[in-house]
Design a protein around this motif. Structure first.
Motif, mmCIF file in Angstrom:
data_model
loop_
_atom_site.group_PDB
_atom_site.id
_atom_site.type_symbol
_atom_site.label_atom_id
_atom_site.label_comp_id
_atom_site.label_asym_id
_atom_site.label_seq_id
_atom_site.Cartn_x
_atom_site.Cartn_y
_atom_site.Cartn_z
ATOM 1 N N ILE A 70 0.851 -1.180 0.000
ATOM 2 C CA ILE A 70 0.000 0.000 0.000
ATOM 3 C C ILE A 70 0.887 1.231 0.000
ATOM 4 O O ILE A 70 1.906 1.284 0.676
ATOM 5 C CB ILE A 70 -0.922 0.016 1.245
ATOM 6 N N ASN A 71 0.492 2.243 -0.771
ATOM 7 C CA ASN A 71 1.235 3.489 -0.831
ATOM 8 C C ASN A 71 1.089 4.225 0.497
ATOM 9 O O ASN A 71 0.031 4.764 0.816
ATOM 10 C CB ASN A 71 0.702 4.352 -1.983
ATOM 11 N N ALA A 72 2.165 4.255 1.285
ATOM 12 C CA ALA A 72 2.103 4.845 2.632
ATOM 13 C C ALA A 72 1.763 6.329 2.580
ATOM 14 O O ALA A 72 1.056 6.845 3.440
ATOM 15 C CB ALA A 72 3.437 4.638 3.347
ATOM 16 N N TYR A 73 2.274 7.025 1.552
ATOM 17 C CA TYR A 73 2.011 8.460 1.458
ATOM 18 C C TYR A 73 0.524 8.748 1.311
ATOM 19 O O TYR A 73 0.003 9.714 1.873
ATOM 20 C CB TYR A 73 2.771 9.064 0.269
ATOM 21 N N LEU A 74 -0.165 7.915 0.552
ATOM 22 C CA LEU A 74 -1.600 8.128 0.352
ATOM 23 C C LEU A 74 -2.370 7.931 1.654
ATOM 24 O O LEU A 74 -3.310 8.671 1.949
ATOM 25 C CB LEU A 74 -2.135 7.181 -0.727
ATOM 26 N N LEU A 75 -1.980 6.928 2.437
ATOM 27 C CA LEU A 75 -2.666 6.692 3.705
ATOM 28 C C LEU A 75 -2.461 7.857 4.672
ATOM 29 O O LEU A 75 -3.400 8.315 5.328
ATOM 30 C CB LEU A 75 -2.153 5.397 4.342
ATOM 31 N N ILE A 76 -1.223 8.333 4.752
ATOM 32 C CA ILE A 76 -0.951 9.485 5.619
ATOM 33 C C ILE A 76 -1.715 10.705 5.127
ATOM 34 O O ILE A 76 -2.311 11.454 5.910
ATOM 35 C CB ILE A 76 0.565 9.778 5.657
ATOM 36 N N LYS A 77 -1.729 10.880 3.809
ATOM 37 C CA LYS A 77 -2.398 12.050 3.219
ATOM 38 C C LYS A 77 -3.892 12.042 3.523
ATOM 39 O O LYS A 77 -4.461 13.052 3.941
ATOM 40 C CB LYS A 77 -2.163 12.063 1.706
ATOM 41 N N VAL A 78 -4.535 10.908 3.335
ATOM 42 C CA VAL A 78 -5.979 10.822 3.567
ATOM 43 C C VAL A 78 -6.299 11.043 5.042
ATOM 44 O O VAL A 78 -7.280 11.715 5.382
ATOM 45 C CB VAL A 78 -6.520 9.457 3.088
ATOM 46 N N ASN B 209 -11.692 -5.838 -6.820
ATOM 47 C CA ASN B 209 -11.075 -5.701 -8.143
ATOM 48 C C ASN B 209 -10.997 -4.243 -8.567
ATOM 49 O O ASN B 209 -10.034 -3.814 -9.217
ATOM 50 C CB ASN B 209 -11.870 -6.505 -9.176
ATOM 51 N N PHE B 210 -12.013 -3.469 -8.184
ATOM 52 C CA PHE B 210 -12.053 -2.045 -8.506
ATOM 53 C C PHE B 210 -10.879 -1.315 -7.834
ATOM 54 O O PHE B 210 -10.180 -0.511 -8.466
ATOM 55 C CB PHE B 210 -13.394 -1.468 -8.041
ATOM 56 N N ILE B 211 -10.636 -1.614 -6.547
ATOM 57 C CA ILE B 211 -9.510 -0.993 -5.830
ATOM 58 C C ILE B 211 -8.188 -1.391 -6.484
ATOM 59 O O ILE B 211 -7.289 -0.563 -6.665
ATOM 60 C CB ILE B 211 -9.518 -1.416 -4.346
ATOM 61 N N LYS B 212 -8.087 -2.647 -6.835
ATOM 62 C CA LYS B 212 -6.835 -3.165 -7.403
ATOM 63 C C LYS B 212 -6.546 -2.571 -8.775
ATOM 64 O O LYS B 212 -5.396 -2.244 -9.099
ATOM 65 C CB LYS B 212 -6.921 -4.688 -7.489
ATOM 66 N N ASP B 213 -7.580 -2.406 -9.604
ATOM 67 C CA ASP B 213 -7.372 -2.031 -11.003
ATOM 68 C C ASP B 213 -7.351 -0.537 -11.262
ATOM 69 O O ASP B 213 -6.839 -0.096 -12.286
ATOM 70 C CB ASP B 213 -8.468 -2.666 -11.880
ATOM 71 N N THR B 214 -7.938 0.268 -10.352
ATOM 72 C CA THR B 214 -8.002 1.694 -10.640
ATOM 73 C C THR B 214 -6.614 2.305 -10.624
ATOM 74 O O THR B 214 -5.784 1.989 -9.773
ATOM 75 C CB THR B 214 -8.918 2.428 -9.642
ATOM 76 N N ASP B 215 -6.344 3.185 -11.584
ATOM 77 C CA ASP B 215 -5.048 3.867 -11.639
ATOM 78 C C ASP B 215 -5.194 5.363 -11.393
ATOM 79 O O ASP B 215 -4.265 6.134 -11.630
ATOM 80 C CB ASP B 215 -4.370 3.624 -12.997
ATOM 81 N N PHE B 216 -6.362 5.769 -10.900
ATOM 82 C CA PHE B 216 -6.613 7.159 -10.550
ATOM 83 C C PHE B 216 -6.126 7.364 -9.117
ATOM 84 O O PHE B 216 -6.723 6.857 -8.177
ATOM 85 C CB PHE B 216 -8.110 7.461 -10.686
ATOM 86 N N ALA B 217 -4.993 8.087 -8.954
ATOM 87 C CA ALA B 217 -4.312 8.154 -7.656
ATOM 88 C C ALA B 217 -5.211 8.682 -6.545
ATOM 89 O O ALA B 217 -5.247 8.145 -5.442
ATOM 90 C CB ALA B 217 -3.051 9.024 -7.766
ATOM 91 N N LYS B 218 -5.943 9.761 -6.827
ATOM 92 C CA LYS B 218 -6.795 10.344 -5.788
ATOM 93 C C LYS B 218 -7.851 9.341 -5.338
ATOM 94 O O LYS B 218 -8.107 9.161 -4.141
ATOM 95 C CB LYS B 218 -7.468 11.609 -6.316
ATOM 96 N N LEU B 219 -8.464 8.652 -6.302
ATOM 97 C CA LEU B 219 -9.503 7.676 -5.981
ATOM 98 C C LEU B 219 -8.917 6.501 -5.211
ATOM 99 O O LEU B 219 -9.471 6.062 -4.205
ATOM 100 C CB LEU B 219 -10.167 7.195 -7.276
ATOM 101 N N LYS B 220 -7.777 6.001 -5.654
ATOM 102 C CA LYS B 220 -7.152 4.843 -4.993
ATOM 103 C C LYS B 220 -6.786 5.176 -3.556
ATOM 104 O O LYS B 220 -6.942 4.363 -2.650
ATOM 105 C CB LYS B 220 -5.906 4.411 -5.776
ATOM 106 N N GLY B 221 -6.295 6.398 -3.340
ATOM 107 C CA GLY B 221 -5.948 6.807 -1.993
ATOM 108 C C GLY B 221 -7.151 6.871 -1.072
ATOM 109 O O GLY B 221 -7.061 6.555 0.109
#
Length: 538
Positions: A325-333, A419-431
C-alpha cells in the motif's frame, strides 16, 4: 590495513566512554569497587544503546588485576589480552538458541578459567532462546560456580521468562539523548576530519531514534564522498525531511490550504522520503502544537483534541501500513480528514468535491415515502441541485440498503469492489478507497466501512466521483454510502432492535420527505436475517 566501520572503531572500551547510560555506569562501578559482584546481570533496552559494549566493559573490569576505582586499568595482562581471551565467551542466542547449545554451555562452566579470575558468559539477544533452552539454563543461572558470571542482553525483555528475570540484576538501558549523540558525532567527525554542520548532525541524531550505533552507521554512509554533512545531504541520502517542511504541512492543515498541502505531499512522494520519519516528525510537531494550544501560546484552528486524535491515529497507522500500500496516500488521507470541511459551503472549488447533479437521477423505483428508524419519524430534506451529505442522507441510504440486502449481493459486490480498488489507476480515488470494505449490499445499494477514523467524511464528500467510477467499472447503478467502524456498529445494533420491534424496512425516495407507515407483518428473526443471509458481521 582494512577499513573498520565507525561504530566498531569507536566502540567504547571502558566505562568513561559509554554515552547516555550514566546511572548504569555508576551502579556497576560502585558494585565492583565495593566487591558486591552478582552472578548474573541482565541488560535490556533498544538497539544501539550500548548493552553488548557494557557487558564487555563489565567483564574486563571484573577481571582487571589493578582495579582500584571500579574500572579497568587497560594496562595489566588481563586487560591487554581481554579481546582474545578464551575465558570470555560470547554467545549469539539468535543462532544458538537450542537446548543442546545450552547443555553444552552448562557442561563447560565447570571448567576453571585458564587465566582470568572469572569466566564470563555474554549471551546476546537472550530472548531468542527456546523455552527448553531457558528451562535448561534456570538452575545453573541461579547457582553457578563461583568462577562464572552470566551477562545477558536483550532488546525484548517481555519475551524473557520471569523465572530468568528473578535470577538476575536487571539494568534498563535508555534511548540516548539527541544532544549526547550530536556531541559524540562531533567528536568523531573531528577525529576523522569529516566536515559537518550542526543541523546535519542533529538530523542524524533524530533519525537514529536514540541509538548511537545507528547514528554512526548513517554518518559512515554519507561521509564517503568527502562532502560536508549538511541537513540537505542527510535528507537526500537517508530520505529524511526538514522540521520546517513538517511545520509547513501542519500549517497548511491549520489554514485549510489544500494547494500547499498537495504540493508538500507531492514532494514527499517524488523524493521517496521515509514514511516512518514523516510520521515520527509529525507526531513530535503536533505534540508541541498541542501544548502551545492548551497553554494559549498560539492561535490555531486545530484544537487540542484535533492534535491528540491525529497523534494517536498516526501512531496506529504505522502498524497498518503494508508494503503493498502506498504509505504516502494513507498518511495524506488521514491528514485530509482534519481539514475544516464546512468551508466547502463557502468555497466549493477549494476542495473540488462535486459536480452538480440533480437528485432526481438518484430516485428509487417502487419506493414509499416514509420509514421508521427506532420508532422515530424522520423527515429528510435535500437541496434539489446537489447531493446533501447530512446525517439524514446517510441514514436514508443505509435504510434502503437494508430493504433487500442479501448474502449473494454482498459476495458479488465485495468481489467487484476489491477488483475495482486493485485495477483503478486514478491516484486520488485509490488513496480514498484503499482502506474500505463492503459490509452490506443489495441489488442497488452498498454500505462500506473505512478503517481510518474520520475518513468517511472525505469519502462521502467525494461519493459522486466514486460512484461514477465504480458504476462505470462494473456496468451497474449502485448507490454507495461510507461509514466509520463506530457508526457501522451502531447501525448493526439499530437494525436488530428494529427487527425485534417488528419494524419492516421500506424504500425511501432520495428526493422527497414523508411520514412513516407502521407495519404489523412479522419479519424474520434477526439471527437469520442479519448474521447469515443479509449482512456480513465481524
Amino acid at each position: 590495513m582494512s577499513y573498520k566501520v565507525l561504530y566498531r572503531k569507536y566502540r567504547p572500551n571502558n566505562f568513561d566512554d559509554v554515552i547516555g547510560q550514566k546511572y548504569v555506569v555508576e551502579i556497576l562501578k560502585n558494585s565492583i569497587k565495593e566487591g558486591h559482584i552478582a552472578h548474573a546481570y541482565l541488560f535490556s533496552g533498544p538497539r544501539g544503546t550500548g548493552k553488548t559494549s557494557m557487558a564487555r566493559i563489565l567483564a574486563k573490569s571484573l577481571n582487571c588485576l589493578d582495579n582500584k576505582e571500579g574500572k579497568a586499568c587497560e594496562k595489566c595482562n588481563n586487560c591487554i589480552s581481554f579481546s582474545s581471551n578464551p575465558d570470555i565467551i560470547e554467545i549469539d542466542a539468535a543462532s544458538n538458541n537450542g537446548v543442546e547449545e545450552i547443555r553444552e554451555l552448562i557442561n563447560n562452566i565447570k571448567i576453571m578459567p585458564t587465566s582470568l579470575k572469572y569466566k564470563v558468559y555474554i549471551i546476546d539477544e537472550v530472548h531468542m532462546l527456546s523455552q527448553s533452552a531457558f528451562n535448561a539454563l534456570l538452575l545453573t543461572l541461579e547457582e553457578p560456580p563461583e568462577h562464572v558470571i552470566f551477562i545477558l542482553a536483550t532488546t525484548n525483555i517481555e519475551s524473557v521468562p520471569i523465572t530468568i528475570l528473578s535470577r538476575c540484576q536487571k539494568f534498563d538501558f535508555r534511548r540516548i539523548d539527541d544532544n549526547d549523540i550530536v556531541n559524540r558525532l562531533k567528536f568523531i567527525c573531528e577525529k576523522e576530519n569529516i566536515s559537518y554542520e550542526d543541523e546535519g548532525l542533529r538530523e542524524i541524531a533524530i533519525l537514529s531514534d536514540g541509538g548511537l550505533r545507528d547514528a554512526l552507521s548513517i554518518l559512515d554512509q554519507i561521509s564517503k564522498n568527502n562532502e560536508t554533512i549538511t541537513l540537505d545531504l542527510v535528507s537526500k541520502e537517508v530520505g529524511s525531511i526538514s522540521n520546517k517542511k513538517i511545520d509547513d504541512l501542519i500549517k497548511s492543515i491549520n489554514d485549510n490550504d489544500l494547494k500547499t498541502f498537495n504540493n508538500i505531499f507531492e514532494e514527499f512522494y517524488n523524493n521517496n522520503l521515509n514514511y516512518k520519519v514523516i510520521i515520527k516528525k509529525l507526531i513530535y510537531s503536533l505534540s508541541e502544537l498541542s501544548t502551545n494550544v492548551l497553554s494559549g501560546e498560539c492561535d490555531s484552528n486545530l484544537s487540542f483534541d484535533d492534535c491528540k486524535k491525529m497523534i494517536f491515529e498516526l501512531n496506529d497507522l504505522i502498524n497498518k501500513i503494508s508494503i503493498n500500500i502506498n504509505a504516502y496516500l494513507l498518511i495524506k488521507v488521514l491528514l485530509l480528514s482534519y481539514f475544516k470541511i464546512q468551508n466547502n459551503v463557502n468555497d466549493p472549488s477549494k476542495y473540488g468535491k462535486f459536480e452538480n447533479k440533480n437528485i432526481n437521477d438518484l430516485s428509487v423505483k417502487n419506493e414509499k415515502n416514509d420509514v421508521k428508524f427506532n420508532g422515530k419519524i424522520d423527515t429528510i430534506n435535500y437541496n434539489e441541485n446537489s447531493l446533501s451529505m447530512s446525517d439524514e442522507f446517510v441514514n436514508r441510504r443505509i435504510n434502503n440498503c437494508f430493504v433487500n440486502a442479501s448474502k449473494l449481493s454482498l459476495i458479488n459486490v465485495q468481489k467487484i469492489w476489491n477488483n475495482f480498488i486493485k485495477d483503478t489507476d486514478f491516484a486520488k480515488l485509490k488513496g480514498l478507497i484503499s482502506d474500505t470494505q463492503v459490509v452490506t449490499a443489495s441489488d442497488s445499494y452498498v454500505i462500506l466501512v473505512t478503517t481510518i477514523n474520520h475518513q468517511e467524511i472525505e469519502l462521502n464528500q467525494n461519493i459522486e466521483m466514486i460512484e461514477n467510477n465504480f458504476n462505470k467499472f462494473c456496468s451497474s447503478e449502485y448507490r454507495l454510502v461510507f461509514l466509520s467502524e463506530k457508526k457501522w456498529n451502531i447501525e448493526k445494533k439499530k437494525y436488530i432492535e428494529n427487527l425485534q420491534k417488528k419494524y419492516k424496512y421500506e424504500y425511501i425516495s432520495e428526493q422527497t420527505s414523508g411520514n412513516i407507515d407502521t407495519e404489523d407483518e412479522i419479519t424474520s428473526l434477526a439471527n437469520n436475517l442479519f448474521s447469515k443471509d443479509k449482512i456480513e458481521i465481524e
